[in-house]
Design a protein around this motif. Sequence first.
Motif, PDB file in Angstrom:
ATOM      1  N   GLU A   1      35.384  30.851  29.165  1.00  0.00           N
ATOM      2  CA  GLU A   1      36.657  31.103  29.849  1.00  0.00           C
ATOM      3  C   GLU A   1      37.451  32.239  29.209  1.00  0.00           C
ATOM      4  O   GLU A   1      38.229  32.918  29.884  1.00  0.00           O
ATOM      5  CB  GLU A   1      37.499  29.824  29.879  1.00  0.00           C
ATOM      6  CG  GLU A   1      37.027  28.823  30.933  1.00  0.00           C
ATOM      7  CD  GLU A   1      37.759  27.500  30.848  1.00  0.00           C
ATOM      8  OE1 GLU A   1      38.600  27.353  29.928  1.00  0.00           O
ATOM      9  OE2 GLU A   1      37.497  26.620  31.684  1.00  0.00           O
TER      10      GLU A   1
ATOM     11  N   VAL B   1      36.602  35.533  31.000  1.00  0.00           N
ATOM     12  CA  VAL B   1      36.811  35.702  32.441  1.00  0.00           C
ATOM     13  C   VAL B   1      38.126  36.427  32.699  1.00  0.00           C
ATOM     14  O   VAL B   1      39.182  36.007  32.224  1.00  0.00           O
ATOM     15  CB  VAL B   1      36.811  34.344  33.163  1.00  0.00           C
ATOM     16  CG1 VAL B   1      37.041  34.538  34.659  1.00  0.00           C
ATOM     17  CG2 VAL B   1      35.496  33.616  32.930  1.00  0.00           C
ATOM     18  N   VAL B   2      38.043  37.508  33.457  1.00  0.00           N
ATOM     19  CA  VAL B   2      39.227  38.304  33.784  1.00  0.00           C
ATOM     20  C   VAL B   2      40.139  37.520  34.712  1.00  0.00           C
ATOM     21  O   VAL B   2      39.697  36.968  35.716  1.00  0.00           O
ATOM     22  CB  VAL B   2      38.814  39.634  34.447  1.00  0.00           C
ATOM     23  CG1 VAL B   2      40.037  40.377  34.979  1.00  0.00           C
ATOM     24  CG2 VAL B   2      38.047  40.500  33.462  1.00  0.00           C
ATOM     25  N   LYS B   3      41.425  37.450  34.363  1.00  0.00           N
ATOM     26  CA  LYS B   3      42.425  36.769  35.170  1.00  0.00           C
ATOM     27  C   LYS B   3      43.262  37.819  35.895  1.00  0.00           C
ATOM     28  O   LYS B   3      44.027  38.540  35.260  1.00  0.00           O
ATOM     29  CB  LYS B   3      43.334  35.904  34.296  1.00  0.00           C
ATOM     30  CG  LYS B   3      42.597  34.918  33.401  1.00  0.00           C
ATOM     31  CD  LYS B   3      41.913  33.840  34.203  1.00  0.00           C
ATOM     32  CE  LYS B   3      41.278  32.802  33.269  1.00  0.00           C
ATOM     33  NZ  LYS B   3      40.564  31.754  34.005  1.00  0.00           N
ATOM     34  N   PRO B   4      43.137  37.918  37.199  1.00  0.00           N
ATOM     35  CA  PRO B   4      43.909  38.925  37.944  1.00  0.00           C
ATOM     36  C   PRO B   4      45.405  38.737  37.725  1.00  0.00           C
ATOM     37  O   PRO B   4      45.917  37.624  37.731  1.00  0.00           O
ATOM     38  CB  PRO B   4      43.533  38.654  39.398  1.00  0.00           C
ATOM     39  CG  PRO B   4      42.213  37.968  39.323  1.00  0.00           C
ATOM     40  CD  PRO B   4      42.263  37.149  38.058  1.00  0.00           C
TER      41      PRO B   4
ATOM     42  N   ARG C   1      47.125  39.307  35.013  1.00  0.00           N
ATOM     43  CA  ARG C   1      47.513  39.213  33.601  1.00  0.00           C
ATOM     44  C   ARG C   1      47.191  40.541  32.927  1.00  0.00           C
ATOM     45  O   ARG C   1      46.112  40.722  32.359  1.00  0.00           O
ATOM     46  CB  ARG C   1      46.777  38.066  32.912  1.00  0.00           C
ATOM     47  CG  ARG C   1      47.190  36.698  33.433  1.00  0.00           C
ATOM     48  CD  ARG C   1      46.565  35.624  32.573  1.00  0.00           C
ATOM     49  NE  ARG C   1      46.978  34.293  33.010  1.00  0.00           N
ATOM     50  CZ  ARG C   1      46.634  33.174  32.393  1.00  0.00           C
ATOM     51  NH1 ARG C   1      45.871  33.226  31.317  1.00  0.00           N
ATOM     52  NH2 ARG C   1      47.039  32.001  32.835  1.00  0.00           N
TER      53      ARG C   1
ATOM     54  N   GLY D   1      43.310  43.472  35.706  1.00  0.00           N
ATOM     55  CA  GLY D   1      43.563  42.274  34.927  1.00  0.00           C
ATOM     56  C   GLY D   1      42.768  42.279  33.641  1.00  0.00           C
ATOM     57  O   GLY D   1      41.930  43.152  33.422  1.00  0.00           O
ATOM     58  N   THR D   2      43.033  41.320  32.778  1.00  0.00           N
ATOM     59  CA  THR D   2      42.314  41.217  31.508  1.00  0.00           C
ATOM     60  C   THR D   2      41.908  39.774  31.275  1.00  0.00           C
ATOM     61  O   THR D   2      42.455  38.837  31.859  1.00  0.00           O
ATOM     62  CB  THR D   2      43.193  41.672  30.331  1.00  0.00           C
ATOM     63  OG1 THR D   2      44.359  40.850  30.288  1.00  0.00           O
ATOM     64  CG2 THR D   2      43.599  43.121  30.469  1.00  0.00           C
ATOM     65  N   CYS D   3      40.941  39.598  30.396  1.00  0.00           N
ATOM     66  CA  CYS D   3      40.571  38.247  29.979  1.00  0.00           C
ATOM     67  C   CYS D   3      41.338  37.911  28.697  1.00  0.00           C
ATOM     68  O   CYS D   3      41.936  38.782  28.063  1.00  0.00           O
ATOM     69  CB  CYS D   3      39.066  38.146  29.760  1.00  0.00           C
ATOM     70  SG  CYS D   3      38.427  39.119  28.376  1.00  0.00           S
ATOM     71  N   ALA D   4      41.314  36.626  28.328  1.00  0.00           N
ATOM     72  CA  ALA D   4      42.071  36.172  27.156  1.00  0.00           C
ATOM     73  C   ALA D   4      41.610  36.876  25.892  1.00  0.00           C
ATOM     74  O   ALA D   4      42.433  37.254  25.049  1.00  0.00           O
ATOM     75  CB  ALA D   4      41.929  34.656  27.011  1.00  0.00           C
TER      76      ALA D   4
ATOM     77  N   SER E   1      33.349  36.330  36.489  1.00  0.00           N
ATOM     78  CA  SER E   1      33.285  34.903  36.825  1.00  0.00           C
ATOM     79  C   SER E   1      32.890  34.088  35.607  1.00  0.00           C
ATOM     80  O   SER E   1      32.388  34.621  34.614  1.00  0.00           O
ATOM     81  CB  SER E   1      32.270  34.663  37.951  1.00  0.00           C
ATOM     82  OG  SER E   1      30.957  34.951  37.494  1.00  0.00           O
TER      83      SER E   1
END
Length: 464
Positions: A339, A342-345, A347, A360-363, A404
Amino acid sequence: MTDDVRKRSAKIEAIATCWPMITALLGGTPAMRQAGKTYLPQWPNEDDGFYKNRKDTATLFPAFPRTVEVLSGKPFSRPITFGEDIPESIKKMFDDIDLQGTNLHSFLANVCEAALGYGIAGILVDYPHSEGVKTIAEEKSLGLRPYFVKIDAECLLDFQSQRINGYETITKLRFVEMVAETSPEDEFKEEIIEQVRVLDIGRWRTYREKEDPVTHEKKWLLHEKGTTSLQKIPFVPIYGEKIGFMRSRPPMAELAYLNVEHWQTKSDQQTILHVARVPILFGKGMDSGQDITVGAASAVISDKDSADLKYVEHSGKAIESGRLYILDLEDKMRQIGAELLVVKPGRITVAQTMAEDESGTCALQRIVGDLQDAANQAIQLLADWIKEAKGGSISIFRDFGAASLAEASADILMEMNVAGTLSNETLFTEIQRRGMISPDVKWTDEQEKIKSQPPKPGTTQLSA
């Protein structure tokens, strides 16, 4: 300074609740066994000897340490990029940034791993004691220069801060450190001594546990003190999941809890298997004093019509349920680690908002972005120590986000396979389960295809 000098303040203690668990997990099977009943409770009415055997044969499925290792390695899979604005006097320190032979790339990789594991770490930009040295020329002739020190989460004890010129600024820092000194009794023996260092703006002190000359009790007493020319505390925090100034959560805390649950469940499963593998001989209507010899060349005789002798075996239903539950836990742990990739649109940072190709970027990218900013602050502190106006900047690789969860988890599985901690067959099965390989493809057929295909240019043929 009181006797409890080594105790953490409430501010630090509030974010340190799961640090002992994380330390045990990172220590692997030996550390988890050493923790004993803390993470492997003794069952009610369980015999002490049986519990000891159960604990001493338990093995850890290292999901948490392996995931931390894989994720922290991604930003450093490519070299750090040095900006052209870095002065040569600063750049030449990068090959040995901690005066222990560690280059800047490796040092920041270690700091990243610590922040991902515990949620917080820090870089102290220290300077050798230079009492009596008054000029920069004298410092250079003696080889004195600033250097980085990694401060782990568990070493942090306390801090104070206040807003100065609009920025939250640390005004006091207290932490534990280990120093090596030659033994006074044996010049060929080196001792590792624990001490507490206290930093205030413009001055420092160290405390060691010594015998009080009056009461002859062990107390934390002042060992050394001094002043610094830098009118700030040269410490930069690195965050995992930041929740405030000097406050952060471990980004994979839930993975750590699940890993402990797996440790406990796997121990239960081993116990069930041990019991199930040894059938119990049950006798009914036999003489209580009768000696029974069990074997292929022996017979048991009784003149009672109601007598019966048979083996009682486990049905195996609980074994299968336990096995499936363990597999489910392992899948959940892989997903939690994935998780972070996974790129979060939506953020995105201010800088990314200005770039049309950044949606967006992932955590993990956000964590690495914060690490990069912190590293640049630490480099500026190097410059402050040696009276350079600007320290310049570096860039850390961040192009590793996944679209994903399936793609992200497959990426982690590939990393584990390359590292030799996951078999080729398990990798194939897991990627197939994620829908990235047709369900009609069989592993045995794929093995034959791999063996028959010619080696790629520049490589040798590998076995399936």
